[in-house]
Motif scaffolding. Structure first.
Motif, PDB file in Angstrom:
ATOM      1  N   HIS A  57      32.535 115.662   9.348  1.00  0.00           N
ATOM      2  CA  HIS A  57      33.809 116.365   9.098  1.00  0.00           C
ATOM      3  C   HIS A  57      34.958 115.468   9.483  1.00  0.00           C
ATOM      4  O   HIS A  57      35.096 115.199  10.695  1.00  0.00           O
ATOM      5  CB  HIS A  57      33.912 117.780   9.685  1.00  0.00           C
ATOM      6  N   SER A  58      35.516 115.016   8.447  1.00  0.00           N
ATOM      7  CA  SER A  58      36.651 114.126   8.788  1.00  0.00           C
ATOM      8  C   SER A  58      36.305 112.639   9.698  1.00  0.00           C
ATOM      9  O   SER A  58      37.140 112.159  10.428  1.00  0.00           O
ATOM     10  CB  SER A  58      37.892 114.683   9.476  1.00  0.00           C
ATOM     11  N   ARG A  59      35.115 112.317   9.671  1.00  0.00           N
ATOM     12  CA  ARG A  59      34.764 111.281  10.433  1.00  0.00           C
ATOM     13  C   ARG A  59      34.101 110.173   9.205  1.00  0.00           C
ATOM     14  O   ARG A  59      33.100 110.538   8.775  1.00  0.00           O
ATOM     15  CB  ARG A  59      33.808 111.614  11.520  1.00  0.00           C
ATOM     16  N   PHE A  60      34.600 109.010   9.429  1.00  0.00           N
ATOM     17  CA  PHE A  60      34.062 107.894   8.605  1.00  0.00           C
ATOM     18  C   PHE A  60      33.674 106.658   9.529  1.00  0.00           C
ATOM     19  O   PHE A  60      34.438 106.240  10.402  1.00  0.00           O
ATOM     20  CB  PHE A  60      35.496 107.455   7.646  1.00  0.00           C
ATOM     21  N   ALA A  61      32.788 106.115   9.121  1.00  0.00           N
ATOM     22  CA  ALA A  61      32.238 104.756   9.649  1.00  0.00           C
ATOM     23  C   ALA A  61      32.144 103.625   8.422  1.00  0.00           C
ATOM     24  O   ALA A  61      31.697 103.781   7.494  1.00  0.00           O
ATOM     25  CB  ALA A  61      30.969 105.060  10.321  1.00  0.00           C
ATOM     26  N   PHE A  62      32.723 102.622   8.874  1.00  0.00           N
ATOM     27  CA  PHE A  62      32.822 101.465   8.112  1.00  0.00           C
ATOM     28  C   PHE A  62      32.879  99.985   8.968  1.00  0.00           C
ATOM     29  O   PHE A  62      32.923 100.045  10.152  1.00  0.00           O
ATOM     30  CB  PHE A  62      34.131 101.466   7.591  1.00  0.00           C
ATOM     31  N   ARG A  63      32.527  99.166   7.890  1.00  0.00           N
ATOM     32  CA  ARG A  63      32.667  97.798   8.523  1.00  0.00           C
ATOM     33  C   ARG A  63      33.426  97.011   7.585  1.00  0.00           C
ATOM     34  O   ARG A  63      33.711  97.055   6.314  1.00  0.00           O
ATOM     35  CB  ARG A  63      31.297  97.145   8.722  1.00  0.00           C
ATOM     36  N   VAL A  64      34.389  95.994   8.184  1.00  0.00           N
ATOM     37  CA  VAL A  64      35.178  95.088   7.379  1.00  0.00           C
ATOM     38  C   VAL A  64      34.532  93.821   7.461  1.00  0.00           C
ATOM     39  O   VAL A  64      34.495  93.128   8.404  1.00  0.00           O
ATOM     40  CB  VAL A  64      36.495  95.001   8.058  1.00  0.00           C
ATOM     41  N   ARG A  65      34.315  93.178   6.407  1.00  0.00           N
ATOM     42  CA  ARG A  65      33.632  91.811   6.286  1.00  0.00           C
ATOM     43  C   ARG A  65      34.732  90.676   5.996  1.00  0.00           C
ATOM     44  O   ARG A  65      35.521  91.111   4.895  1.00  0.00           O
ATOM     45  CB  ARG A  65      32.621  91.927   5.272  1.00  0.00           C
ATOM     46  N   ILE A  66      34.806  89.776   6.497  1.00  0.00           N
ATOM     47  CA  ILE A  66      35.867  88.744   6.268  1.00  0.00           C
ATOM     48  C   ILE A  66      35.152  87.221   6.130  1.00  0.00           C
ATOM     49  O   ILE A  66      34.444  86.909   7.028  1.00  0.00           O
ATOM     50  CB  ILE A  66      36.907  88.455   7.731  1.00  0.00           C
ATOM     51  N   ASP A  67      35.042  86.792   4.970  1.00  0.00           N
ATOM     52  CA  ASP A  67      34.422  85.732   4.712  1.00  0.00           C
ATOM     53  C   ASP A  67      35.607  84.669   4.466  1.00  0.00           C
ATOM     54  O   ASP A  67      36.543  84.688   3.687  1.00  0.00           O
ATOM     55  CB  ASP A  67      33.689  85.710   3.390  1.00  0.00           C
ATOM     56  N   LYS A  68      35.374  83.358   5.173  1.00  0.00           N
ATOM     57  CA  LYS A  68      36.221  82.381   4.849  1.00  0.00           C
ATOM     58  C   LYS A  68      35.398  80.764   4.813  1.00  0.00           C
ATOM     59  O   LYS A  68      34.469  80.729   5.242  1.00  0.00           O
ATOM     60  CB  LYS A  68      37.172  82.131   6.088  1.00  0.00           C
ATOM     61  N   THR A 137      39.472  93.655  19.827  1.00  0.00           N
ATOM     62  CA  THR A 137      41.050  93.344  20.678  1.00  0.00           C
ATOM     63  C   THR A 137      41.426  92.242  20.080  1.00  0.00           C
ATOM     64  O   THR A 137      42.677  91.939  20.751  1.00  0.00           O
ATOM     65  CB  THR A 137      40.652  93.256  22.290  1.00  0.00           C
ATOM     66  N   ALA A 138      41.035  91.328  19.049  1.00  0.00           N
ATOM     67  CA  ALA A 138      41.618  90.297  18.785  1.00  0.00           C
ATOM     68  C   ALA A 138      42.997  90.537  17.636  1.00  0.00           C
ATOM     69  O   ALA A 138      42.691  91.040  16.732  1.00  0.00           O
ATOM     70  CB  ALA A 138      40.822  89.252  18.149  1.00  0.00           C
ATOM     71  N   LYS A 139      44.215  90.235  18.213  1.00  0.00           N
ATOM     72  CA  LYS A 139      45.193  90.613  17.312  1.00  0.00           C
ATOM     73  C   LYS A 139      45.096  90.122  15.707  1.00  0.00           C
ATOM     74  O   LYS A 139      45.273  90.992  14.921  1.00  0.00           O
ATOM     75  CB  LYS A 139      46.540  90.135  17.846  1.00  0.00           C
ATOM     76  N   SER A 140      44.490  88.906  15.459  1.00  0.00           N
ATOM     77  CA  SER A 140      44.381  88.602  13.931  1.00  0.00           C
ATOM     78  C   SER A 140      43.369  89.479  13.350  1.00  0.00           C
ATOM     79  O   SER A 140      43.905  89.978  12.129  1.00  0.00           O
ATOM     80  CB  SER A 140      44.050  86.981  13.841  1.00  0.00           C
ATOM     81  N   TYR A 141      42.061  89.809  14.022  1.00  0.00           N
ATOM     82  CA  TYR A 141      41.335  90.892  13.469  1.00  0.00           C
ATOM     83  C   TYR A 141      41.942  92.214  13.066  1.00  0.00           C
ATOM     84  O   TYR A 141      41.667  92.647  12.136  1.00  0.00           O
ATOM     85  CB  TYR A 141      40.083  90.704  13.905  1.00  0.00           C
ATOM     86  N   LEU A 142      42.493  92.726  14.150  1.00  0.00           N
ATOM     87  CA  LEU A 142      43.008  93.850  14.327  1.00  0.00           C
ATOM     88  C   LEU A 142      44.297  94.174  12.948  1.00  0.00           C
ATOM     89  O   LEU A 142      44.049  95.171  12.201  1.00  0.00           O
ATOM     90  CB  LEU A 142      43.826  94.402  15.517  1.00  0.00           C
ATOM     91  N   GLY A 143      44.784  92.945  12.767  1.00  0.00           N
ATOM     92  CA  GLY A 143      46.059  93.123  11.807  1.00  0.00           C
ATOM     93  C   GLY A 143      45.181  93.192  10.269  1.00  0.00           C
ATOM     94  O   GLY A 143      45.579  93.818   9.470  1.00  0.00           O
TER      95      GLY A 143
END
Length: 304
Positions: A57-68, A137-143
């Protein structure tokens, strides 16, 4: 390292605004196709292939994938040498000018990019109603994660006890805050934990980063004697390894972030059950920090 395995580095955010239903598929990840001019792709992927994003309930799990996609610098230099040699042999010139060299470097990069394989980074996250956990905790990834969440209507803001309570910051003559949500109160909080009976600095294998008037200093090992001397001279603590005796983690003082927290967990038949147990351990560490901060806050607001 992430929310599901190993030690975890985690940042919390408040979520003042979000839709009731979240459409992660509208910002899903698409792979970079061979020969494409696209050099970077970012998008959501589920925790497991074809797994649902909503896990409660109102809980979502996800991953963000960044390919360069980028060419290896060493390979670029070697290919550039070959192109320059060919250019000199073809033209009969004795040297290659700066403009031509730049063009040949760009050509070398383009050739190598056709053969290159994208490098991937995965950032795990959980949105628990109005609280967001991001395993970085990496600022670039958090952004990057916050911008992607904003695309599906989720607005997240830094979370720290001084922000939640609306406390103003305090001044330091040797340290300035530069990022949203940072506060000198975080540095003074770690100072106040020296000798605490519940949560204190790691005594034997400690690690502390300090800001003095002259430079940034790192202390390792048995840190307390040297730390006390620096504190007498007004040094501010940027980060420190904290421990209760049962758990330990590195704490980024100004940003109120946890690094390298080991979370004990049992065996589970489903990844969602494992995630729930690990989130309990992560939440317990945050609750301890929040409780100690409130306990020590009167000192933090009055002492320098």
């Amino acid at each position: 390292m992430g929310l599901l395995s190993g030690s975890v580095s985690v940042t919390r955010f408040n979520v003042p605004s979000r839709p009731e239903e979240l459409d992660f598929e509208s910002a899903r990840f698409f792979a970079i196709q061979p020969g494409s001019e696209v050099k970077e792709r970012v998008g959501f992927v589920p925790m497991e292939p074809e797994a649902p994003y909503q896990i409660g309930h109102s809980r979502f799990a996800f991953r963000v994938r960044i390919d360069k996609l980028s060419a290896d610098p060493t390979a670029v230099r070697e290919r550039l040498k070959e192109l320059i040699k060919t250019e000199l042999e073809t033209t009969g010139a004795s040297s290659v000018g700066a403009r031509k060299r730049k063009m040949l470097r760009e050509l070398a990069e383009e050739e190598l990019l056709v053969q290159a394989t994208p490098r991937s980074k995965i950032i795990e996250g959980v949105l628990d109603d109005r609280l967001l956990y991001v395993a970085s905790t990496a600022k670039s990834y958090l952004g990057t994660v916050l911008l992607l969440l904003r695309q599906i209507g989720v607005v997240a803001e830094p979370k720290a006890p001084w922000l939640d309570a609306g406390d103003g910051d305090i001044e330091s003559d040797i340290l300035e805050t530069s990022e949203p949500g940072q506060s000198i109160l975080g540095s003074r909080f770690v100072k106040a934990l020296v000798g605490d009976s519940v949560l204190t600095l790691e005594p034997a294998s400690g690690n502390i980063r300090l800001q003095t008037r002259e430079a940034r200093v790192t202390l390792a090992g048995v840190v307390l004697p040297d730390l006390l001397r620096y504190m007498e001279r007004g040094a501010e603590i940027l980060s420190a390894r904290l421990t209760t005796g049962e758990i330990g983690f590195r704490f980024d003082a100004l940003d109120y972030r946890i690094n390298g927290l080991k979370v004990e967990s049992g065996r589970h038949d489903h990844w969602a059950e494992l995630l729930d147990e690990r989130l309990e351990g992560i939440s317990a560490a945050w609750e301890l920090l929040d409780r100690k901060f409130e306990e020590l806050k009167p000192r933090l607001l009055t002492e320098g």
